[in-house]
Design a protein around this motif. Structure first.
Motif: not given
Length: 85
Positions: A71-72, A36-38, A7-8, A60-62
């Motif tokens: 990140a994707a 977060n993506g990182q 889960i991100c 999440d996108v934002e």
């Protein structure tokens, strides 16, 4: 075999609540959480070094630091078989 999920999301309460709901089902296993993506990429890389692959990333996108869309693209490089929602 349980479906493994990461889960991100940058919202702690949402992420933790989703974690509880997913694991309550019994068919899924949450491998970890990232805010977060990182952090997600670091988590995936660490799991990969251990020979573990996530089946699914709920993202999440934002988010701060690295957005979900960026990140994707990187998730595809690290773990091509992982699905992203």
């Amino acid at each position: 075999m349980k479906i493994s999920i990461i889960i991100c999301d940058d919202e702690d309460l949402f992420r933790e609540g989703l974690h509880l709901l997913i694991e309550k089902n019994g068919q899924y296993k949450v491998l970890g959480e990232a805010d977060n993506g990182q952090d997600l990429l670091e988590l995936l890389s660490g799991l990969s070094r251990q020979g573990v692959t996530a089946d699914l990333v709920l993202m999440d996108v934002e988010m701060p630091v690295m957005k979900g869309t960026d990140a994707a693209r990187r998730v595809r490089e690290i773990s091509p078989s992982t699905r992203i929602i």
